[in-house]
Motif scaffolding. Structure first.
Motif, PDB file in Angstrom:
ATOM      1  N   GLU A 275      29.683  35.967  70.464  1.00 52.24           N
ATOM      2  CA  GLU A 275      28.729  36.811  71.187  1.00 52.24           C
ATOM      3  C   GLU A 275      28.001  35.949  72.216  1.00 52.24           C
ATOM      4  OE1 GLU A 275      28.267  40.119  70.608  1.00 52.24           O
ATOM      5  OE2 GLU A 275      29.751  40.116  68.996  1.00 52.24           O
TER       6      GLU A 275
ATOM      7  N   HIS B 121      21.732  38.020  81.044  1.00 45.92           N
ATOM      8  CA  HIS B 121      20.488  38.666  81.466  1.00 45.92           C
ATOM      9  C   HIS B 121      20.521  40.131  81.035  1.00 45.92           C
ATOM     10  CE1 HIS B 121      19.303  35.150  83.712  1.00 45.92           C
ATOM     11  NE2 HIS B 121      20.487  35.127  84.294  1.00 45.92           N
ATOM     12  N   ASP B 122      19.783  40.427  79.976  1.00 41.61           N
ATOM     13  CA  ASP B 122      19.684  41.797  79.444  1.00 41.61           C
ATOM     14  C   ASP B 122      21.037  42.392  79.044  1.00 41.61           C
ATOM     15  OD1 ASP B 122      16.932  41.772  79.889  1.00 41.61           O
ATOM     16  OD2 ASP B 122      17.225  42.384  81.982  1.00 41.61           O
ATOM     17  N   THR B 123      22.038  41.554  78.883  1.00 39.10           N
ATOM     18  CA  THR B 123      23.337  42.068  78.441  1.00 39.10           C
ATOM     19  C   THR B 123      23.868  41.158  77.352  1.00 39.10           C
ATOM     20  OG1 THR B 123      24.559  40.737  80.053  1.00 39.10           O
ATOM     21  CG2 THR B 123      23.969  42.973  80.729  1.00 39.10           C
ATOM     22  N   GLU B 124      24.797  41.706  76.588  1.00 41.50           N
ATOM     23  CA  GLU B 124      25.452  40.897  75.573  1.00 41.50           C
ATOM     24  C   GLU B 124      26.920  41.304  75.560  1.00 41.50           C
ATOM     25  OE1 GLU B 124      24.400  39.447  71.169  1.00 41.50           O
ATOM     26  OE2 GLU B 124      24.484  41.605  71.422  1.00 41.50           O
ATOM     27  N   TYR B 125      27.785  40.325  75.482  1.00 40.67           N
ATOM     28  CA  TYR B 125      29.206  40.654  75.436  1.00 40.67           C
ATOM     29  C   TYR B 125      29.902  39.650  74.533  1.00 40.67           C
ATOM     30  CZ  TYR B 125      29.661  36.798  78.779  1.00 40.67           C
ATOM     31  OH  TYR B 125      29.614  35.561  79.380  1.00 40.67           O
TER      32      TYR B 125
ATOM     33  N   GLU C 146      25.023  35.897  75.196  1.00 37.53           N
ATOM     34  CA  GLU C 146      23.858  36.621  75.692  1.00 37.53           C
ATOM     35  C   GLU C 146      23.638  36.293  77.163  1.00 37.53           C
ATOM     36  OE1 GLU C 146      19.664  37.894  74.058  1.00 37.53           O
ATOM     37  OE2 GLU C 146      21.627  38.260  73.203  1.00 37.53           O
TER      38      GLU C 146
END
Length: 315
Positions: free
Chosen positions: A59, A63-67, A61
């Protein structure tokens, strides 16, 4: 003839690679043994090197996203340059040391939901595309891991999910560019104070650093928050203590010492999951480098796609 040469340059009719593991099951600090089997294609092939590497899903992290990205975190060359004659068969044996911090993927023969691990074999062919092969790997716990996981079960905690978070935990000596979080739902006896617990093992040859993150419930006048605890155990402690008693002590101490630990780990963000924040200001991925002969972590797009997909199992 020109057409055939072109096809060969694009890997059609080129050499093939198939890796066979003696046993796909291993543990941190042990090895993975096997052999890389090469078969020559229609024409002679100049192979630059044969490399094997452990890959997993991490995972990340932003900027304001997670993928989730697939990352290779440990690699080793099993052969230098060689020339493979047409239809020639060649087997190259190998023994890959498994890093101590390698995450656990299987407990009691069951895949932890959310975990993937594979061994990727890469054949670098001069003036042509790389050929690769991917084999599923299962990493089982060391005795001390197993006793601690058993203790959570004995205390009534239910396993929820496991994943890998990219980054480093402040104050903890890590060699890999990620850490594993094993999440549990709190058992009834702790339910009044804790909603969930995340357990992280950072393992070395000497022992295991155990990091707990408890998602505490809010009280009448207080909001919920995360509380952290850090404990060190030796591998030799595995059969020396009552682990249910030890883990119960850790949980009580962690949830009561919130003030001190918060200043040590930095402020927490959000509830229920740390997702790279909760561990308190972890080192950013940019600070990674080559450590202990391991590559910091190269993202491999779709490494698992088409080979065996996401073998995370069901909850």
């Amino acid at each position: 003839m020109v057409f055939k040469k072109m096809l060969s340059a694009f890997g059609v009719g080129g050499p093939s690679v198939d890796t066979v593991l003696t046993n796909p099951n291993t543990r941190p600090g042990l090895t993975l043994d096997g052999q890389v089997n090469l078969v020559g294609g229609d024409a002679e092939a100049a192979i630059e090197q044969v490399v094997i590497g452990l890959v997993t899903r991490v995972e990340v992290e932003g900027h304001d996203t997670e993928y989730a990205g697939t990352m290779e975190f440990h690699r080793m060359a099993v052969s230098g340059s060689l020339v493979l004659a047409p239809k020639q068969q060649l087997s190259i044996p190998f023994q890959l040391p498994v890093p101590w911090e390698t995450p656990i993927t299987d407990v009691y023969g069951q895949r932890l939901h959310g975990m993937t691990m594979g061994l990727r074999t890469e054949l670098a062919i001069a003036r042509a595309v790389d050929k690769s092969d991917l084999d599923q790997v299962a990493v089982h716990p060391l005795p001390v891991h197993e006793r601690i996981l058993e203790a959570f079960q004995r205390l009534g905690f239910r396993f929820k999910h496991a994943d890998l978070e990219r980054g480093h935990i402040r104050g903890v000596q890590q060699t890999l560019p990620f850490y594993q979080e094993i999440e549990f739902f709190a058992s009834p006896q702790y339910a009044s104070t804790i909603k969930e617990v995340e357990l992280t093992f950072v393992t070395s040859q000497r022992g295991v650093e155990v990091i707990l993150e408890c998602d505490k419930r809010g009280g009448f006048l207080s909001a919920g928050h995360d509380a952290f605890g850090r404990y060190q155990v030796a591998h030799t402690d595995a059969d020396r203590v009552d682990w249910a008693q030890v883990v119960d002590g850790w949980l009580r101490e962690t949830t009561s010492r919130y003030g001190n630990l918060r200043s040590q780990y930095g402020p927490s963000h959000g509830h229920g999951h740390s997702r790279g924040h909760g561990m308190g200001g972890m080192v950013a991925g940019a600070a990674l480098g080559v450590a202990g002969g391991m590559i910091a972590g190269e993202m491999i797009e779709d490494a698992f796609e088409g080979d065996f997909g996401d073998f995370g199992g069901d909850e």
